[in-house]
Design an enzyme around this catalytic site. Structure first.
Site, PDB file in Angstrom:
ATOM      1  N   ASP A 252       5.115  37.765 -33.941  1.00  0.00           N
ATOM      2  CA  ASP A 252       3.807  37.727 -33.293  1.00  0.00           C
ATOM      3  C   ASP A 252       3.963  38.474 -31.968  1.00  0.00           C
ATOM      4  OD1 ASP A 252       1.204  35.178 -33.279  1.00  0.00           O
ATOM      5  OD2 ASP A 252       1.197  37.258 -32.587  1.00  0.00           O
TER       6      ASP A 252
HETATM    7  C1  GLC Z   1      -1.924  37.440 -31.384  1.00  0.00           C
HETATM    8  C2  GLC Z   1      -2.081  36.410 -32.431  1.00  0.00           C
HETATM    9  C3  GLC Z   1      -1.938  36.923 -33.822  1.00  0.00           C
HETATM   10  C4  GLC Z   1      -2.499  38.323 -33.916  1.00  0.00           C
HETATM   11  C5  GLC Z   1      -1.676  39.225 -33.029  1.00  0.00           C
HETATM   12  C6  GLC Z   1      -2.173  40.676 -33.047  1.00  0.00           C
HETATM   13  O1  GLC Z   1      -1.379  36.987 -30.237  1.00  0.00           O
HETATM   14  O2  GLC Z   1      -1.294  35.236 -32.304  1.00  0.00           O
HETATM   15  O3  GLC Z   1      -2.625  36.001 -34.685  1.00  0.00           O
HETATM   16  O4  GLC Z   1      -2.446  38.767 -35.259  1.00  0.00           O
HETATM   17  O5  GLC Z   1      -1.642  38.771 -31.697  1.00  0.00           O
HETATM   18  O6  GLC Z   1      -3.456  40.759 -32.500  1.00  0.00           O
END
Ligand code: GLC
Length: 755
Positions: free
Chosen positions: A300
């Site tokens: 993430d």
């Molecule tokens: C975020 C989220 C995730 C998302 C990613 C890209 O912080 O936790 O769900 O897909 O960043 O935007």
């Protein structure tokens, strides 16, 4: 610009492409993604590519950067990012949207880098791309996986036409704490429903062949147990038993992988002391060893970098090494892999085998997506403008939206609204609000595309019905200056529709709330409207269960409308004016008070199950033990009678299939859809078991007076659990089958399981 060897296009075309194409299945050969990734031709092609790659180029494939998003929502690549692409130092980009900008970025990668390896472009397509569908918690209320699959298919068509190859979805986190804002993004509190929705969303995104230009690589997230954050506080500690992890939180991910998901995103949180981004047992032993997952794992956003905050790594280089060793193949935006891995390889802290393993997984998916055969995959402004907001997508969004609406109360037939006369007062901060109806994570959705509640009601009202509007108050602010106008309108109207709830920024990521009450002065506005003596229909637009006991008690009708997306107002009007008979069912428990949390239907019995007549039992002394609305609950404009529960045998043996029949009758005056739910309780286990577990649901549409028979077929798979020794098994003993319209109203029968 550094000098590039002549290796890229001519070499690729002359050597690599024939190899790759030789690996591609014959046209029409429908291979599931897994066999596509492991076919011999692909492995040979990946091996040859790996043999040409420098350490830097290998690390480059493991790096994902985000395009800068400005207020115009247009993603742009910085000059530095363009140079990194030319150096082969970028494997993926997220948040760059639009066929022309994506095409140009891909052109740089394919034509101006040494090996010309295509980039994979990702975006959070969570509930639609430009046509915005209801938030996932809303569409889970349909209890209709096939419908949800269709919605994701439409989203995939729009996103791929805009150059996107990969969505960071479905979010499949089970959530039992509605204070957690991200409950909006998933399928609620139940593992069985969550697993069905997870698989449906993956099928919708990926279709049957990832190499099709309109197939979108899925990425179930956040692996794992992110929804178990203590206090419902986002990013917080998760400390759960192995049994809870495996029985509650992991199955939706397993279902998504079984449906063919080609990537997965690990979560920010720790699980019992081990952050997911450094959790080898989770990312390798379970995900790959037990489940055989062939795809790649993306972190993430900066979750690898956050291992320092977790205290797992003392330096970024250590964070990179431990994440790679655990099984994280791609680094989203931490810049740790790009900055630290080369030196770590030199120091022997990371091996080239580890690099090759990660790069191989990534390249396999790029092959499966057909990116080597056609890096642009139909990425064309003309395709994009034809696909986005297509009429059939809007029509589908409207259908999903109205089926997502849950009727929670309807006294004295307040609903449906009369079409032949009268004045409807539409009041409340969300009545004419477009932007919030998009909900959190609305990708390229635009407020200008949204049909608001007011607009939808006005469009649906025939000549005799007059729809008037007064805002009344804001969502969050403390002013009541608009009350007077709203109450005056209510007094001169025949019925009031109060559209209240949350702003979209109050759910989704980093949006945990310590209270579940209506924000601002909305509850007071509703109380004042009810005080006029006019019938009041309260429409909730929200991303989580809300604590509305007074409204539940005193409003004439209560409608849960969630955040329904582009066609919200049309769908709401369809339901309020009776064009569509509401059929949604709650995928999550509504507590009476935030003090009841955690409260969910599949809880344990405890040694002292709550009894209102016995003080010395597990309950609060200041609140009933039951929720405001139970899991699976939802009303209709008609009524249904449930009867005739029958099992085809009293004893079930190994390899038997137990058939369960139940009768449903439409006892009302309108055709309607009922969702019959089947729950099981296992009282023969050597560990405590939930009082109920959803193990089936059937939707049945019946005319007035019509009777239907629904059938469920149970195998021992539905009976299994993790026993005292954590074996996935079923033991001899008694089982209770409960069938009904929700978890709290069931008819039951028992059977015995004898292996
Ligand atoms: C975020 C989220 C995730 C998302 C990613 C890209 O912080 O936790 O769900 O897909 O960043 O935007």
């Amino acid at each position: 610009m550094t000098n590039r060897s002549p290796l890229s296009r001519s070499y690729l075309a002359g050597f690599l492409l024939p190899l790759l194409l030789a690996a591609a299945p014959m046209a029409g050969q429908e291979l599931p993604i897994l066999s596509r990734c492991s076919g011999s031709g692909v492995e040979r092609a990946v091996d040859s590519l790996l043999s040409l790659m420098t350490v830097d180029e290998k690390i480059g494939q493991m790096v994902q950067y985000s395009a800068e998003r400005d207020t115009l929502r247009v993603g742009r690549l910085t000059v530095a990012q363009q140079e990194l692409i030319r150096e082969g130092a970028v494997g993926s980009i997220l948040n760059l949207v639009g066929a022309s900008v994506v095409h140009e970025a891909q052109r740089i990668a394919v034509e101006e880098s040494r090996l010309g390896i295509p980039i994979i472009f990702g975006l959070d397509v969570i509930h639609g791309f430009r046509t915005i569908f209801p938030i996932p918690l809303a569409s889970a209320s349909t209890f209709d996986p096939d419908l949800v699959e269709k919605a994701e298919r439409a989203a995939a068509r729009e996103a791929t036409a805009a150059g996107i190859h990969w969505t960071f979805a479905p979010m499949v986190d089970i959530a039992r704490d509605p204070r957690w804002g991200r409950i909006a993004e998933g399928a609620g509190e139940d593992t069985y429903l969550g697993s069905a929705m997870a698989a449906a969303r993956v099928r919708g995104f990926q279709d049957r062949d990832l190499s099709r230009p309109d197939a979108l690589l899925a990425c179930p997230k956040h692996f794992a147990a992110y929804g178990g954050a203590e206090g419902g506080r986002d990013y917080n500690t998760v400390d759960i038993s192995e049994r809870t992890l495996r029985e509650v939180y992991l199955p939706p991910f397993h279902a998504a992988i079984d449906a063919g998901a080609g990537s997965i995103m690990c979560s920010f949180n720790e699980i019992a002391g081990v952050p997911s981004s450094s959790n080898k047992r989770l990312l390798t032993t379970i995900l790959r060893g037990e489940w055989g997952f062939p795809g790649f794992v993306v972190s993430d956003w900066n979750s690898i970098g956050e291992l320092l905050n977790h205290g797992i790594a003392a330096a970024r280089s250590e964070a990179g090494a431990v994440a790679l060793a655990a099984g994280v193949d791609m680094d989203m935006e931490a810049n740790v892999y790009h900055q630290e891995l080369r030196e770590a390889v030199k120091r022997g802290e990371v091996t080239t085998d580890q690099l090759d393993r990660a790069v191989r997984r990534i390249l396999r998916m790029k092959f499966a997506l057909g990116l080597f055969a056609d890096p642009y995959r139909g990425c064309d402004p003309a395709n994009e403008s034809a696909a986005v907001l297509a009429p059939e997508h809007r029509a589908l969004a409207r259908d999903v939206a109205r089926r997502s609406i849950v009727l929670l109360k309807n006294e004295k037939g307040v609903l449906p609204l009369r079409r032949d006369a009268g004045t409807v007062a539409v009041v409340g901060p969300l009545a004419d609000d477009a932007v919030d109806l998009l909900g959190p994570w609305s990708a390229e959705g635009r407020a200008e595309d949204v049909v608001t509640a007011l607009r939808g009601l006005r469009s649906a009202a025939t000549g005799e019905v007059n729809v008037e509007y007064a805002r009344g108050c804001g969502i969050r602010d403390s002013s009541t200056s608009g009350f007077g106008e709203a109450l005056a309108l209510a007094r001169r109207s025949d019925v009031v529709v109060a559209v209240v709830g949350e702003s979209r920024s109050m759910s989704g990521e980093a949006a945990s709330r310590s209270s579940l009450d209506l924000p601002g002065r909305q509850e007071e506005l509703v109380e004042a409207l009810v005080g006029t003596g006019k019938p009041v229909v309260v429409v909730l637009m929200n991303g989580r269960p809300l604590t509305i006991p007074w409204i539940a008690d005193r409003a004439g009708a209560v409608v849960e409308a969630w955040f329904l997306g582009s066609e919200a107002g049309s769908a709401l009007a369809d339901v309020l004016f009776g064009e569509y008979n509401p059929s949604g069912r709650l995928p999550v428990t509504f507590p009476r008070s935030v003090g009841q949390i955690p409260i969910y239907y599949n809880h344990k019995n405890t040694g002292r199950p709550p009894s209102e007549s016995d003080r010395w039992t597990s309950k609060y002394i200041d609140l009933p033990s039951t929720p405001l609305y139970p899991f699976g609950f939802g009303l209709s404009y008609t009524t249904f009678a449930h009867s005739g529960l029958a099992l085809d045998r009293p004893v079930m043996h190994r390899n038997d299939t137990l058939t369960v029949l139940a009768t449903v009758k439409n006892t009302g005056r309108r055709r309607g859809m009922e969702t019959v739910q089947l729950y099981l309780h296992n009282s023969g286990a050597n560990v405590t078991r939930p009082v109920q577990q959803l193990r089936g649901f059937r939707k049945v549409e019946l005319n007035p007076g019509e009777t239907g028979i629904v059938e469920f077929r149970l195998t021992e798979e539905e009976l299994k659990f993790y026993d005292l020794d954590m074996h996935w098994t079923v033991k001899a003993g008694a089982f209770q089958v409960m069938v009904g319209p929700n978890c709290a109203e069931t008819q039951s029968a028992t059977f015995e399981y004898r292996p």
